[in-house]
Design a protein around this motif. Structure first.
Motif, short mmCIF file in Angstrom:
data_model
loop_
_atom_site.label_atom_id
_atom_site.label_comp_id
_atom_site.label_asym_id
_atom_site.label_seq_id
_atom_site.Cartn_x
_atom_site.Cartn_y
_atom_site.Cartn_z
N UNK A 87 39.78 44.24 36.43
CA UNK A 87 39.41 45.61 36.80
C UNK A 87 39.29 45.81 38.29
N UNK A 88 38.91 44.77 39.04
CA UNK A 88 38.64 44.92 40.47
C UNK A 88 39.60 44.14 41.37
N UNK A 89 40.39 43.25 40.78
CA UNK A 89 41.20 42.37 41.59
C UNK A 89 40.40 41.11 41.90
N UNK A 90 41.10 40.03 42.20
CA UNK A 90 40.41 38.75 42.42
C UNK A 90 39.43 38.84 43.60
N UNK A 91 39.89 39.37 44.73
CA UNK A 91 39.00 39.51 45.88
C UNK A 91 38.07 40.71 45.74
N UNK A 92 38.57 41.76 45.14
CA UNK A 92 37.73 42.94 44.94
C UNK A 92 36.56 42.67 44.02
N UNK A 93 36.67 41.61 43.23
CA UNK A 93 35.63 41.25 42.28
C UNK A 93 34.49 40.48 42.93
N UNK A 94 34.69 39.98 44.14
CA UNK A 94 33.70 39.11 44.77
C UNK A 94 32.33 39.79 44.94
N UNK A 95 32.33 41.03 45.45
CA UNK A 95 31.05 41.68 45.72
C UNK A 95 30.31 42.04 44.42
N UNK A 96 30.98 42.66 43.42
CA UNK A 96 30.27 42.87 42.15
C UNK A 96 29.79 41.55 41.54
N UNK A 97 30.60 40.51 41.66
CA UNK A 97 30.24 39.19 41.14
C UNK A 97 28.99 38.67 41.84
N UNK A 98 28.96 38.82 43.17
CA UNK A 98 27.80 38.38 43.95
C UNK A 98 26.56 39.19 43.58
N UNK A 99 26.75 40.50 43.38
CA UNK A 99 25.64 41.36 42.98
C UNK A 99 25.10 40.94 41.62
#
Length: 454
Positions: A87-99
């Motif tokens: 849904x967010x892309x591999x790098x785009x997923x980093x911040x939601x993942x961190x949150x």
């Protein structure tokens, strides 16, 4: 959909779980005594008895979000934030993942604080004086109990959660039955209706933020181990009902206790405040039960936090991962226990701020699944950090839109949103606004672009 990548998907040999196991995992994860405090928190919004019960029902039913997102794990066999890469892309997923990781360790810290206070109360019964040294000892003991769970795999985790469901679930309800007769029914039933928009909705939103939305980030972490032959309906029902039953009943007792323990919400040690309402012969069992109810929640938080750390491509050894989480479990509680005097103020602030980001993520992830992945599935190449799309702008834009809208309608000690007025002032309605905004933007962007572009 490919299911051959063992570093992305759970190997088929390990996918032997049944929906009944999910029932026990989420039932055990919601038998904590802290639910009583949530119930009292609802009444604190100046609601009537009927309104309070309705808010508890709706709040507990928010676990339907966790139940639905669990279906993605069942179908794909991947954990939550691995699937979120689509849904967010591999790098785009980093911040939601961190949150998501911050939320899990934050919840872990909140429960460690509660467990430490409970141990302090238990030691007090045996005549040990309340001191800073005893506080540190209590904190260390509880943290060690939680860290021991990190040594167990999925199958052992299910067995442990099943044990807690039966034993501490039964003890919890026994204690609740003892507490119910202490209710001042005259005072409870005489409470007038609160404002439906200004009080009822904010009460729901704070419970939803602390239950369904907060735990949505761990949904697929457990359903990924389900045998894919099981039906999505059974998985949804097992998760939702398993969490709803204990959560609603315990919050319901919190509503009843608000009359006999009026200082419950404002107490710096709410667990001890509840214990004082019990007969003396029951207090030891109560505190042991309270600790037993907190441990399953901590187990879920710790396991998912470690999964999230790996999804962030932070590859560290088992000892290092344990040390990182142990440090967090010690430092945050030390601040709350020794430097902050208002436990629940910090609790609500934590839920409100993180809830906005998590609500936005949950809406973007869920509607991406509904509109596309539910039929197309998850391709391993799309989820691999080396081959997957770097940024999925649809997901990123919808997530950011939700966050912006959420903060516009939220005020806190750190900032004041320009629209945080009226019913939005000093409430957590920004969480619901964030979810709605991300959902709407996701749907609009999906309609504007072809599936190939998504």
């Amino acid at each position: 959909m490919s299911n051959s990548r063992s570093d992305i998907f759970i190997p088929n040999a390990e996918r032997t779980g049944s929906p009944k196991e999910l029932f026990f995992i989420w039932f055990a994860g919601n038998i904590g005594i802290l639910g009583v405090v949530m119930g009292a928190l609802i009444v604190g919004y100046k609601l009537s008895f009927i309104q309070s019960i309705m808010a508890a029902v709706i709040g507990a039913l928010s676990f339907g979000l966790v139940g639905y997102l669990s279906i993605s794990g069942l179908k794909a066999g991947g954990t939550t934030f691995v699937l979120s890469r689509a849904a967010f892309g591999v790098k785009g997923n980093y911040i939601p993942n961190l949150l998501g990781w911050l939320s899990l360790v934050g919840w872990l810290a909140v429960n460690v604080v509660t467990g430490t206070l409970t141990l302090m109360s238990l030691f007090g019964i045996f005549g040990l004086g309340q001191s800073g040294v005893l506080m540190v000892i209590s904190l260390a003991v509880f943290v060690l109990l939680i860290l021991a769970s990190s040594l167990f795999g999925q199958n052992m985790l299910v067995k442990i959660q099943t044990f807690f469901t039966y034993v501490f679930g039964a003890l919890t309800f026994l204690i609740l039955i003892i507490l119910i007769p202490k209710t001042d029914w005259t005072a409870l039933l005489s409470m007038s209706n609160g404002d439906w928009l200004g009080s009822f909705l904010p009460a729901i939103s704070i419970i939803v933020a602390g239950t369904g939305i907060s735990w949505s980030i761990a949904a697929a972490d457990y359903s990924a181990y389900q045998n894919p032959v099981h039906s999505a309906k059974k998985v949804f029902a097992s998760v939702t009902v398993g969490a709803f039953i204990p959560l609603f009943l315990i919050m319901g007792v919190g509503i009843l206790l608000s009359t006999s323990v009026p200082d419950l919400v404002s107490s710096s040690n709410p667990i001890e405040a509840i214990g004082q309402a019990l007969p003396k012969w029951m207090t030891v069992l109560y505190f042991i039960t309270a600790i037993g109810g907190l441990i399953p929640q901590c187990i879920i938080s710790l396991k998912s936090a470690r999964v999230n750390l790996e999804t962030l491509n932070i590859r560290v050894g088992n000892a290092t991962a344990i040390s990182i989480h142990a440090l967090i479990m010690i430092l945050i509680p030390i601040y709350v226990l020794f430097f902050s005097e208002d436990f629940l103020w910090n609790f609500q602030l934590f839920l409100g701020i993180l809830g906005i980001g998590l609500a936005s993520w949950a809406a973007s992830f869920m509607f991406d699944y509904i509109l596309l992945r539910r039929k197309a599935g998850y391709d391993a190449a799309l989820l691999d950090h080396t081959t997957g799309k770097s940024l999925n702008y649809n997901g990123i834009f919808s997530w950011l839109a939700g966050i912006i809208v959420g903060f516009l309608f939220t005020n806190s000690p750190f900032f004041n949103g320009p629209f945080a007025k009226g019913i939005f002032k000093d409430s957590s309605l920004g969480v619901l606004m964030a979810f709605a905004a991300s959902a709407i933007v996701t749907i609009i962007l999906y309609q504007l672009k072809s599936k190939e572009e998504i």
